[in-house]
Write a protein that holds these residues in place. Structure first.
Motif, short mmCIF file in Angstrom:
data_model
loop_
_atom_site.label_atom_id
_atom_site.label_comp_id
_atom_site.label_asym_id
_atom_site.label_seq_id
_atom_site.Cartn_x
_atom_site.Cartn_y
_atom_site.Cartn_z
N PRO A 186 0.92 -1.36 0.00
CA PRO A 186 0.12 0.04 0.05
C PRO A 186 0.95 1.18 0.15
O PRO A 186 0.18 2.31 -0.33
CB PRO A 186 -0.77 -0.15 1.22
CG PRO A 186 -0.08 -1.00 2.23
CD PRO A 186 0.70 -2.08 1.20
N LEU A 187 2.13 1.26 0.38
CA LEU A 187 3.16 2.36 0.33
C LEU A 187 4.03 2.18 -0.94
O LEU A 187 4.94 3.09 -0.85
CB LEU A 187 3.78 2.44 1.77
CG LEU A 187 3.01 2.28 3.02
CD1 LEU A 187 3.78 2.11 4.09
CD2 LEU A 187 2.04 3.63 3.08
N ALA A 188 3.44 1.52 -2.11
CA ALA A 188 4.26 1.13 -3.31
C ALA A 188 5.91 0.91 -2.87
O ALA A 188 6.68 1.71 -3.75
CB ALA A 188 4.09 2.59 -3.94
N GLN A 189 5.99 -0.02 -1.78
CA GLN A 189 7.35 -0.38 -1.48
C GLN A 189 8.04 0.59 -1.31
O GLN A 189 9.30 0.96 -1.50
CB GLN A 189 7.86 -1.12 -2.55
CG GLN A 189 7.00 -2.74 -2.98
CD GLN A 189 7.72 -3.42 -4.01
OE1 GLN A 189 8.31 -2.95 -4.89
NE2 GLN A 189 7.46 -4.88 -3.95
N GLY A 190 7.36 1.55 -0.31
CA GLY A 190 8.23 2.85 0.01
C GLY A 190 8.19 3.90 -0.80
O GLY A 190 8.91 5.23 -0.27
N ARG A 191 7.77 3.82 -1.85
CA ARG A 191 8.00 4.98 -2.85
C ARG A 191 6.98 6.36 -2.57
O ARG A 191 7.24 7.25 -2.83
CB ARG A 191 7.66 4.58 -4.29
CG ARG A 191 8.65 3.79 -4.79
CD ARG A 191 8.11 2.93 -5.95
NE ARG A 191 9.23 2.30 -6.58
CZ ARG A 191 9.39 0.93 -6.25
NH1 ARG A 191 8.54 0.45 -5.40
NH2 ARG A 191 10.28 0.04 -6.83
N VAL A 192 5.76 6.10 -1.77
CA VAL A 192 4.96 6.96 -1.29
C VAL A 192 5.54 8.09 -0.66
O VAL A 192 5.29 9.41 -0.66
CB VAL A 192 3.39 6.34 -0.82
CG1 VAL A 192 2.79 5.44 -1.76
CG2 VAL A 192 4.10 5.87 0.68
N ALA A 193 6.53 7.78 0.20
CA ALA A 193 7.07 8.61 1.01
C ALA A 193 7.83 9.87 0.36
O ALA A 193 7.99 11.11 0.74
CB ALA A 193 8.18 8.09 1.90
N ALA A 196 5.88 14.10 -3.91
CA ALA A 196 5.43 15.53 -3.16
C ALA A 196 4.02 15.84 -3.07
O ALA A 196 3.74 16.55 -2.13
CB ALA A 196 6.04 16.61 -4.33
N THR A 197 3.10 15.38 -3.73
CA THR A 197 1.80 15.45 -3.76
C THR A 197 1.31 15.11 -2.38
O THR A 197 0.79 15.74 -1.64
CB THR A 197 1.17 15.19 -4.85
OG1 THR A 197 1.28 15.60 -6.02
CG2 THR A 197 -0.64 15.03 -4.55
N LEU A 198 1.80 13.64 -1.73
CA LEU A 198 1.37 13.25 -0.79
C LEU A 198 1.98 13.87 0.22
O LEU A 198 1.30 13.81 1.23
CB LEU A 198 1.62 11.80 -0.81
CG LEU A 198 0.81 10.56 -1.80
CD1 LEU A 198 1.53 9.20 -2.07
CD2 LEU A 198 -0.32 10.98 -1.64
N GLN A 199 3.35 14.22 0.31
CA GLN A 199 3.79 15.01 1.21
C GLN A 199 3.08 16.25 1.85
O GLN A 199 2.81 16.68 2.77
CB GLN A 199 5.30 15.29 0.71
CG GLN A 199 6.35 14.19 0.79
CD GLN A 199 7.76 14.63 0.31
OE1 GLN A 199 7.78 15.59 -0.52
NE2 GLN A 199 8.50 13.58 0.40
N ALA A 200 2.78 16.97 0.48
CA ALA A 200 2.01 18.37 0.77
C ALA A 200 0.60 18.00 1.48
O ALA A 200 0.22 18.79 2.29
CB ALA A 200 1.85 19.08 -0.42
#
Length: 277
Positions: A186-193, A196-200
């Motif tokens: 669910p975290l795209a193997q860490g890539r979501v971190a 930039a959109t998800l961070q914002a």
């Protein structure tokens, strides 16, 4: 937010702990930590080679067995009708459990006799060694065969799902059948971190990008998620994602992200784009 989903006679906590690529020697303290924090849904598989550690952690927790929802899976080389019950017995022996709550076909096998495999899975459910059955990594035509043609009582379908991969066709079908989807990776193997959109969106809510991704999945009515987290801090952060409330602007921003990024694509994977008959 609803914290459990009822399906085929079982109630599944919507946020679970995934254990893929957690080696057996490291896995027991990881699962013990998660159970101590309040996780009650643990996902393992024969192929992960860590069922013994998962079982040891469950035993060490002192929690009543009926308070922990345990999922394991049969590997795709064990789908012959005579092999499925043997695979389950091996898993139960390693887990040191009398039953598992959910038993899944881990991957479809090319040329498998799906009807025979599903009948074997249903027989395990009837025996009480398995409370519910389901499948992982089936494409839509395979699912329609299992559910509509064979009539298998599929309790959930586990597939890769995260903000960078569209599963709308699958979700539409499953929603019509009342079958939940469990999101692995669910975290795209860490890539979501790093997104930039998800961070914002996270900054807006005082949350991390990973928490936003989990909240986005659980914001969907028929979806569960099983992020892997080995560190206690990460396990707690994932639990805290249950408190993140996204708004329509957040959902629109996530909807605009790339949606064709699939990261789990082994050589034996089915054709994800196959059209239903």
């Amino acid at each position: 937010m609803q914290h459990t989903l009822k399906t085929q006679g079982v109630s599944i906590p919507r946020l679970g702990l995934g254990t893929f690529r957690v080696p057996n020697e490291d896995c027991q303290p990881v699962v013990e930590s998660a159970l101590a924090l309040g996780y009650r849904h643990i996902d393992t598989a024969a192929m992960y080679a860590n069922e013994a550690a998962v079982g040891a952690a469950i035993a060490a927790s002192g929690l009543p067995r009926d308070e922990i929802f345990v999922t394991t899976k049969v590997w795709h080389d064990q789908l012959a009708p005579h092999a499925v019950p043997l695979a389950l017995e091996h898993s139960l022996a390693k887990l040191k459990l009398d039953y598992v709550d959910l038993y899944l076909v881990h991957w479809p096998a090319p040329g498998m006799d799906m009807a025979a495999t599903m009948e074997a899975m249903m027989a395990l459910r009837d025996s009480g060694r398995v409370r519910a059955i389901g499948v992982c990594n089936f494409n839509l035509p395979m699912l329609k065969t299992a559910v509509d043609t064979i009539g298998a009582p599929i309790a959930c379908v586990q597939v890769e799902y995260h903000p960078f991969l569209d599963q709308s066709a699958l979700l539409a079908y499953l929603g019509g059948k009342g079958i939940p989807l469990t999101a692995y990776a669910p975290l795209a193997q860490g890539r979501v971190a790093q997104d930039a959109t998800l961070q914002a969106i996270g900054r807006k809510h005082g949350a991390s990008a990973a928490q936003v991704a989990i909240a986005w999945l659980l914001d969907q009515p028929n979806v569960m998620a099983i992020p892997k987290a080995q560190r206690r801090e990460s396990q707690q952060a994932n639990l805290n994602a249950l408190n993140v409330r996204l708004d329509d602007a957040d959902r629109a921003a996530i909807a605009a992200l790339p949606k064709a990024l699939r990261y789990v694509q082994p050589a034996f994977a089915p054709d994800w784009d196959a059209a239903p008959a």
